[in-house]
Design an enzyme around this catalytic site. Structure first.
Site, PDB file in Angstrom:
ATOM      1  N   PHE A  52      28.596  51.892  18.094  1.00  0.00           N
ATOM      2  CA  PHE A  52      30.032  51.607  18.046  1.00  0.00           C
ATOM      3  C   PHE A  52      30.358  50.291  17.351  1.00  0.00           C
ATOM      4  O   PHE A  52      31.463  50.090  16.880  1.00  0.00           O
ATOM      5  CB  PHE A  52      30.672  51.653  19.442  1.00  0.00           C
ATOM      6  N   GLY A  55      31.923  50.040  13.649  1.00  0.00           N
ATOM      7  CA  GLY A  55      33.343  50.121  13.343  1.00  0.00           C
ATOM      8  C   GLY A  55      34.236  49.330  14.280  1.00  0.00           C
ATOM      9  O   GLY A  55      35.448  49.302  14.108  1.00  0.00           O
ATOM     10  N   HIS A  56      33.658  48.673  15.299  1.00  0.00           N
ATOM     11  CA  HIS A  56      34.482  47.981  16.310  1.00  0.00           C
ATOM     12  C   HIS A  56      33.913  46.590  16.567  1.00  0.00           C
ATOM     13  O   HIS A  56      33.291  46.381  17.613  1.00  0.00           O
ATOM     14  CB  HIS A  56      34.485  48.792  17.609  1.00  0.00           C
ATOM     15  N   PHE A  57      34.073  45.656  15.900  1.00  0.00           N
ATOM     16  CA  PHE A  57      34.619  45.535  14.551  1.00  0.00           C
ATOM     17  C   PHE A  57      33.524  44.932  13.699  1.00  0.00           C
ATOM     18  O   PHE A  57      32.829  44.051  14.187  1.00  0.00           O
ATOM     19  CB  PHE A  57      35.854  44.646  14.552  1.00  0.00           C
ATOM     20  N   VAL A  62      32.856  43.714  19.128  1.00  0.00           N
ATOM     21  CA  VAL A  62      33.322  43.682  20.513  1.00  0.00           C
ATOM     22  C   VAL A  62      33.093  45.072  21.099  1.00  0.00           C
ATOM     23  O   VAL A  62      33.453  46.075  20.484  1.00  0.00           O
ATOM     24  CB  VAL A  62      34.826  43.331  20.586  1.00  0.00           C
TER      25      VAL A  62
END
Length: 155
Positions: A52, A55-57, A62
């Site tokens: 994850f 893309g986050h971020f 985070v």
């Protein structure tokens, strides 16, 4: 050298027998303590390798809050499944049904170790309510009341 888990601990290979989740969605690495129908304390080590974070971020990784809640829900599922006789859970699955009073207090970053504390609140038939608190370095990062249900699997 392989060491045996402490009393009350549940290691990752045993968690795989309790939860249907697998990579990349298994959010509990180890259970440190467990009291049937009372409480459970588990950990999730957060790595920069988590999918994850792509893309986050990308420039400020985070952990998504919803995944922290998922980690708490999985921890609660372990507590409930381990508290019940095996006959009550064979052929069934534990599904998240809701959350209340959720608060996110601090961000969770790669390198953090989430301590997942879940306590039993009540249940009626196969509906369960638990209170969850996720902590990093002794500080609350997220908390809320989680509900779930044990339902037959439809394979």
């Amino acid at each position: 050298m392989i060491t045996k888990p402490e009393q009350g601990e549940i290691v990752s290979r045993d968690i795989l027998d309790l939860l249907p989740h697998r990579y990349p969605f298994l959010m509990v690495d180890r259970v440190l303590s467990f009291e049937p129908m009372k409480s459970v304390h588990a950990i999730k080590s957060v790595s920069i390798n988590e999918p994850f974070f792509q893309g986050h971020f990308p420039s400020y990784p985070v952990m998504p809050g919803v995944l922290i809640l998922e980690a708490l829900a999985q921890t609660g599922g372990i507590m409930v499944i381990k508290s019940l006789p095996p006959a009550d859970t064979v052929g069934k699955i534990f599904l998240f049904t809701g959350m209340e009073k959720v608060r996110f207090r601090r961000p969770v970053f790669p390198g953090d170790q989430l301590h997942l504390h879940v306590t039993y609140e009540r249940h009626k038939m196969m509906m369960w309510k638990t209170n969850g608190k996720a902590m990093v370095d002794g500080k609350v990062v997220a908390e809320g009341i989680l509900t779930a249900s044990i339902v037959p699997r439809e394979d």
